[in-house]
Write a protein that holds these residues in place. Structure first.
Motif, mmCIF file in Angstrom:
data_model
loop_
_atom_site.group_PDB
_atom_site.id
_atom_site.type_symbol
_atom_site.label_atom_id
_atom_site.label_comp_id
_atom_site.label_asym_id
_atom_site.label_seq_id
_atom_site.Cartn_x
_atom_site.Cartn_y
_atom_site.Cartn_z
ATOM 1 N N VAL A 134 45.511 65.098 32.167
ATOM 2 C CA VAL A 134 45.064 63.812 31.627
ATOM 3 C C VAL A 134 44.659 62.840 32.725
ATOM 4 N N GLY A 135 44.711 63.274 33.977
ATOM 5 C CA GLY A 135 44.324 62.396 35.073
ATOM 6 C C GLY A 135 44.975 62.832 36.368
ATOM 7 N N PHE A 136 45.006 61.940 37.321
ATOM 8 C CA PHE A 136 45.635 62.232 38.606
ATOM 9 C C PHE A 136 46.243 60.952 39.158
ATOM 10 N N TYR A 137 47.123 61.117 40.141
ATOM 11 C CA TYR A 137 47.725 59.962 40.782
ATOM 12 C C TYR A 137 47.389 59.970 42.264
ATOM 13 N N GLN A 138 47.413 58.778 42.857
ATOM 14 C CA GLN A 138 47.048 58.605 44.254
ATOM 15 C C GLN A 138 47.961 57.555 44.867
ATOM 16 N N ALA A 139 48.589 57.902 45.988
ATOM 17 C CA ALA A 139 49.406 56.935 46.718
ATOM 18 C C ALA A 139 48.520 56.109 47.638
ATOM 19 N N THR A 140 48.858 54.856 47.795
ATOM 20 C CA THR A 140 48.081 53.963 48.642
ATOM 21 C C THR A 140 49.029 53.018 49.360
ATOM 22 N N SER A 141 48.500 52.228 50.257
ATOM 23 C CA SER A 141 49.296 51.271 51.004
ATOM 24 C C SER A 141 48.600 49.924 51.000
ATOM 25 N N LEU A 142 49.383 48.881 50.793
ATOM 26 C CA LEU A 142 48.881 47.499 50.768
ATOM 27 C C LEU A 142 47.843 47.285 49.682
ATOM 28 N N GLY A 143 47.873 48.104 48.647
ATOM 29 C CA GLY A 143 47.001 47.928 47.497
ATOM 30 C C GLY A 143 45.564 48.338 47.681
ATOM 31 N N ALA A 144 45.204 48.881 48.844
ATOM 32 C CA ALA A 144 43.805 49.247 49.112
ATOM 33 C C ALA A 144 43.582 50.687 48.681
ATOM 34 N N PHE A 145 43.130 50.885 47.451
ATOM 35 C CA PHE A 145 42.929 52.229 46.920
ATOM 36 C C PHE A 145 41.461 52.562 46.695
ATOM 37 N N TYR A 146 40.543 51.662 47.012
ATOM 38 C CA TYR A 146 39.120 51.954 46.843
ATOM 39 C C TYR A 146 38.687 52.965 47.906
ATOM 40 N N PHE A 172 32.316 44.847 43.311
ATOM 41 C CA PHE A 172 33.477 45.687 43.600
ATOM 42 C C PHE A 172 34.560 45.528 42.536
ATOM 43 N N SER A 173 34.635 44.350 41.910
ATOM 44 C CA SER A 173 35.653 44.123 40.883
ATOM 45 C C SER A 173 35.313 44.769 39.551
ATOM 46 N N SER A 174 34.068 45.230 39.374
ATOM 47 C CA SER A 174 33.676 45.870 38.114
ATOM 48 C C SER A 174 33.485 47.372 38.265
ATOM 49 N N LEU A 190 30.510 48.092 48.719
ATOM 50 C CA LEU A 190 31.356 47.708 47.592
ATOM 51 C C LEU A 190 32.791 48.177 47.790
ATOM 52 N N LEU A 191 32.962 49.418 48.242
ATOM 53 C CA LEU A 191 34.309 49.942 48.447
ATOM 54 C C LEU A 191 35.041 49.180 49.553
ATOM 55 N N LEU A 192 34.340 48.842 50.616
ATOM 56 C CA LEU A 192 34.967 48.075 51.688
ATOM 57 C C LEU A 192 35.346 46.675 51.219
ATOM 58 N N LEU A 193 34.523 46.066 50.380
ATOM 59 C CA LEU A 193 34.879 44.765 49.825
ATOM 60 C C LEU A 193 36.110 44.869 48.931
ATOM 61 N N GLY A 194 36.202 45.965 48.168
ATOM 62 C CA GLY A 194 37.391 46.171 47.346
ATOM 63 C C GLY A 194 38.648 46.314 48.184
ATOM 64 N N GLN A 195 38.561 47.034 49.300
ATOM 65 C CA GLN A 195 39.711 47.162 50.182
ATOM 66 C C GLN A 195 40.089 45.814 50.804
ATOM 67 N N LEU A 196 39.082 45.065 51.235
ATOM 68 C CA LEU A 196 39.358 43.746 51.806
ATOM 69 C C LEU A 196 40.023 42.820 50.787
ATOM 70 N N ASP A 197 39.557 42.856 49.558
ATOM 71 C CA ASP A 197 40.153 42.028 48.520
ATOM 72 C C ASP A 197 41.610 42.417 48.290
ATOM 73 N N TYR A 212 43.671 43.890 50.499
ATOM 74 C CA TYR A 212 44.450 43.449 51.663
ATOM 75 C C TYR A 212 44.728 41.951 51.606
ATOM 76 N N ALA A 213 43.717 41.179 51.215
ATOM 77 C CA ALA A 213 43.884 39.724 51.167
ATOM 78 C C ALA A 213 44.891 39.317 50.089
ATOM 79 N N LYS A 214 44.835 39.972 48.923
ATOM 80 C CA LYS A 214 45.789 39.634 47.861
ATOM 81 C C LYS A 214 47.211 40.014 48.253
ATOM 82 N N THR A 215 47.370 41.183 48.902
ATOM 83 C CA THR A 215 48.698 41.584 49.356
ATOM 84 C C THR A 215 49.224 40.614 50.411
ATOM 85 N N LEU A 216 48.345 40.198 51.316
ATOM 86 C CA LEU A 216 48.751 39.243 52.344
ATOM 87 C C LEU A 216 49.137 37.899 51.721
ATOM 88 N N GLU A 217 48.383 37.463 50.738
ATOM 89 C CA GLU A 217 48.708 36.195 50.063
ATOM 90 C C GLU A 217 50.066 36.270 49.381
#
Length: 378
Positions: free
Chosen positions: A129-141, A207-209, A345-352, A354-359
């Motif tokens: 039904v899908g897959f899972y992916q581990a990430t760090s600091l919320g940057a999964f793009y 990147f958000s869509s 777009l993917l790099l902007l998603g990662q930056l977003d 990182y910024a939200k996690t930092l905030e």
């Protein structure tokens, strides 16, 4: 393992689309009215929620902790019922570091097929039904996640989901699990493989869509809940030992003091990731700008030659001669396609992310520091 090899391996292990041919006179047993909403054969009920079993949560956390650098990924097994995707089991996928993508793809496909066959033999859930992916600091793009999820949404009945587990949040005492699907607008652009600026503007794609989040809840069975309550509750000491020794009541699960930690250890790493993400984005934008200048230079050369050909044809017509075709000039120049903006777009998603996690981390850290300072002064 690179994105194409992982996507190819998943494509080989997932079930192929059903054939269009049907029997001449099929007969089906009538579905009882009470089960008409539960049995969704044609996948007409939209997916509204993802339900993770507690066993799946523990497996993903354990796999993420054992894997190096948070590179854990695996398949999710379960069933979609009345718009709820019930994930009842999962198994990890090996992380290959070999550079031979073809061998890695075949090995991964054989491993998945063997695991699904073994689960089927022991009467376990074998429906992907899908897959899972581990990430760090919320940057999964990433390109790998996008390619794999695109294969799932094409082959699975309800499209499947990707469960993203943030290892950095778990290290702080908060288990972070989120479920995502690719949006229809991104799927449309992805199938056409056209990520030019005009295509992104036409589809209003940012990147958000790229991904849409699906509500997620975790289910624990009564037996597990009772077991955790027993471990967390203080044990009743014997009246004899408590009376004579005065031993306090303790629980099997030791108390956690993570809430008292100021949590400043990860801020430096988060800032480094933000700076690195900005550098990567500027590099990608430089590559796109260079490709755009190359395209503009080739178009200018083409227009210059076409203008000369038109002047020559005007002179030939004035002399009573047949004009020369302009297609010959167009074939002399090969205008490259517009550069893809998917990496940007993917790099902007990662930056977003990182910024939200930092905030979040910085805001919580400041609140704890002010509280600690106030407690120290009083």
């Amino acid at each position: 393992m690179s994105a194409p090899s992982m996507a190819a391996a998943l494509a080989a292990s997932l079930p192929a689309p059903a054939a269009a041919a049907t029997p001449a006179a099929p007969t089906y047993e009538a579905i009882p009215p009470s089960m008409s909403t539960a049995i969704d054969v044609e996948a007409e009920i939209p997916l509204t929620c993802v339900q993770l079993d507690a066993l799946v949560v523990s497996k993903i956390i354990q796999h993420s902790q054992d894997s190096p650098s948070g590179s854990a990924h695996g398949l999710l097994l379960g069933l979609d019922l009345e718009g709820t995707l019930e994930v009842s089991n999962s198994f990890p996928l090996p992380n290959h570091t070999n550079d031979d993508d073809e061998k890695v793809s075949k090995s991964l496909a054989r491993y998945q097929t063997s695991m699904l066959r073994s689960l089927r033999e022991v009467q376990g859930d074998d429906n992907v039904v899908g897959f899972y992916q581990a990430t760090s600091l919320g940057a999964f793009y990433s390109q790998s996640l996008i390619d794999t999820q695109a294969i799932h949404q094409e082959r699975l009945r309800h499209g499947g989901v990707v469960i993203v587990h943030d290892v950095s949040q778990t290290a702080r005492g908060t288990a972070s699990f989120r479920a995502f699907k690719l949006t229809p607008s991104f799927i449309d652009v992805y199938k056409k493989s056209n990520f030019s600026a005009s295509s992104l503007v036409h589809h209003r794609l940012t990147f958000s869509s790229i991904l849409e989040e699906v509500p997620l809840r975790i289910r624990t069975n009564p037996l597990l809940s009772s077991f955790l309550n027993v471990l967390a509750a203080p044990s009743s000491a014997s009246p004899y030992t408590s009376a004579h020794l005065g031993s306090p009541a303790t629980s099997a699960i030791p108390p956690s003091y993570s809430a008292l930690d100021l949590g400043n250890s990860g801020l430096a790493r988060n800032l480094e990731q933000v700076a690195e993400g900005i550098d990567n984005y500027r590099t990608e934008e430089g590559n796109v700008a260079y490709a755009s200048r190359q395209i503009a230079r080739e178009k200018l050369r083409l227009e210059t030659h076409l203008a000369k050909r038109r002047e020559e044809n005007a002179q030939r017509v004035s002399q009573g001669l047949n004009p020369l075709p302009e297609e010959d000039v167009s074939r002399m120049f090969k205008i490259p396609p517009d550069p893809s903006r998917l990496d940007s777009l993917l790099l902007l998603g990662q930056l977003d992310a990182y910024a939200k996690t930092l905030e979040s981390a910085a805001g919580l850290g400041l609140a704890k520091m002010y509280a600690a300072r106030a407690g120290h002064t009083t």
